[in-house]
Write a protein that holds these residues in place. Structure first.
Motif, PDB file in Angstrom:
ATOM      1  N   ARG A  24       8.610  -1.300  -8.854  1.00 18.63           N
ATOM      2  CA  ARG A  24       8.273  -1.922  -7.568  1.00 18.63           C
ATOM      3  C   ARG A  24       6.883  -2.555  -7.668  1.00 18.63           C
ATOM      4  O   ARG A  24       5.965  -1.969  -8.213  1.00 18.63           O
ATOM      5  CB  ARG A  24       8.283  -0.860  -6.477  1.00 18.63           C
ATOM      6  CG  ARG A  24       7.952  -1.404  -5.100  1.00 18.63           C
ATOM      7  CD  ARG A  24       7.939  -0.333  -4.038  1.00 18.63           C
ATOM      8  NE  ARG A  24       9.129   0.493  -4.026  1.00 18.63           N
ATOM      9  CZ  ARG A  24      10.259   0.195  -3.378  1.00 18.63           C
ATOM     10  NH1 ARG A  24      10.361  -0.910  -2.700  1.00 18.63           N
ATOM     11  NH2 ARG A  24      11.273   1.028  -3.399  1.00 18.63           N
TER      12      ARG A  24
ATOM     13  N   THR B  14       3.328  -3.310  -6.640  1.00 18.50           N
ATOM     14  CA  THR B  14       2.392  -2.503  -5.862  1.00 18.50           C
ATOM     15  C   THR B  14       1.068  -3.232  -5.711  1.00 18.50           C
ATOM     16  O   THR B  14       0.515  -3.736  -6.684  1.00 18.50           O
ATOM     17  CB  THR B  14       2.156  -1.143  -6.549  1.00 18.50           C
ATOM     18  OG1 THR B  14       3.410  -0.470  -6.676  1.00 18.50           O
ATOM     19  CG2 THR B  14       1.210  -0.272  -5.750  1.00 18.50           C
TER      20      THR B  14
ATOM     21  N   LEU C  79       5.497   0.220   2.908  1.00 14.50           N
ATOM     22  CA  LEU C  79       6.478  -0.631   2.240  1.00 14.50           C
ATOM     23  C   LEU C  79       6.728  -1.848   3.125  1.00 14.50           C
ATOM     24  O   LEU C  79       7.160  -1.709   4.273  1.00 14.50           O
ATOM     25  CB  LEU C  79       7.770   0.154   2.005  1.00 14.50           C
ATOM     26  CG  LEU C  79       8.827  -0.519   1.141  1.00 14.50           C
ATOM     27  CD1 LEU C  79       8.287  -0.806  -0.254  1.00 14.50           C
ATOM     28  CD2 LEU C  79      10.061   0.368   1.051  1.00 14.50           C
TER      29      LEU C  79
ATOM     30  N   GLY D  62       9.601  -5.639   0.194  1.00  8.05           N
ATOM     31  CA  GLY D  62       9.780  -4.627  -0.834  1.00  8.05           C
ATOM     32  C   GLY D  62       8.535  -4.271  -1.610  1.00  8.05           C
ATOM     33  O   GLY D  62       8.581  -3.464  -2.533  1.00  8.05           O
ATOM     34  N   LYS D  63       7.382  -4.851  -1.257  1.00  6.68           N
ATOM     35  CA  LYS D  63       6.136  -4.525  -1.945  1.00  6.68           C
ATOM     36  C   LYS D  63       5.550  -3.249  -1.349  1.00  6.68           C
ATOM     37  O   LYS D  63       5.552  -3.057  -0.137  1.00  6.68           O
ATOM     38  CB  LYS D  63       5.125  -5.654  -1.806  1.00  6.68           C
ATOM     39  CG  LYS D  63       3.828  -5.412  -2.589  1.00  6.68           C
ATOM     40  CD  LYS D  63       2.790  -6.480  -2.342  1.00  6.68           C
ATOM     41  CE  LYS D  63       3.187  -7.781  -2.972  1.00  6.68           C
ATOM     42  NZ  LYS D  63       2.138  -8.807  -2.861  1.00  6.68           N
TER      43      LYS D  63
END
Length: 154
Positions: free
Chosen positions: A3, A5, A79, A83-84
């Protein structure tokens, strides 16, 4: 796939009327006329193998041209709808923003012109009271700000 970030700092200062929060406005043509939900905490991507608090400090210095000094208090990870994962720290800091020095980025501008133009990553930085900050901050970062307001007012 890991993911994406980001790590950032939500700086604040105390005032008689209540806390004020430091937000930055993204530079470049896409954000030029956006104000509502167009501001952000100073943040950026965490590099592979980099710890998140040093990444937040690095991004703060790159976007504002000065270091963040103070005791960091981690806020709950957030979140975004894209989706970050955003990791943020709350730091009390009353900074002088008159000499904003942001790093730059380059994009093709105007689109499909074949020409490249350079823009500051951050074109403005300011402290805002809680209500105004909640209006200005990106919707995906509002939980970060709401938690900070709750903690400071507790």
């Amino acid at each position: 796939m890991a993911r994406e970030t980001s790590a950032g700092v939500l700086a604040y200062r105390r005032r008689d009327a209540g806390p004020e929060f430091l937000l930055v406005h993204p530079g470049g043509p896409y954000w030029a006329k956006k104000d509502e939900a167009g501001w952000s905490i100073p943040k950026g991507l965490v590099d592979a193998g980099e710890a998140s608090w040093p990444a937040a400090q690095r991004e703060f210095a790159e976007e504002l041209g000065q270091p963040i000094v103070g005791e960091p208090a981690p806020l709950a990870p957030c979140l975004t709808s894209g989706g970050k994962l955003v990791l943020a720290w709350l730091v009390e800091a009353d900074l002088d923003l008159t000499d904003l020095r942001s790093n730059a980025f380059e994009i093709e501008w105007p689109p499909r012109s074949g020409r490249r133009a350079s823009f500051p990553e951050v074109d403005r930085a300011a402290y805002f009271g809680a209500a105004t900050a909640l209006w200005k901050i990106h919707k995906g970062q509002r939980p970060i700000l709401a938690e900070a307001i709750s903690r400071i007012n507790a």
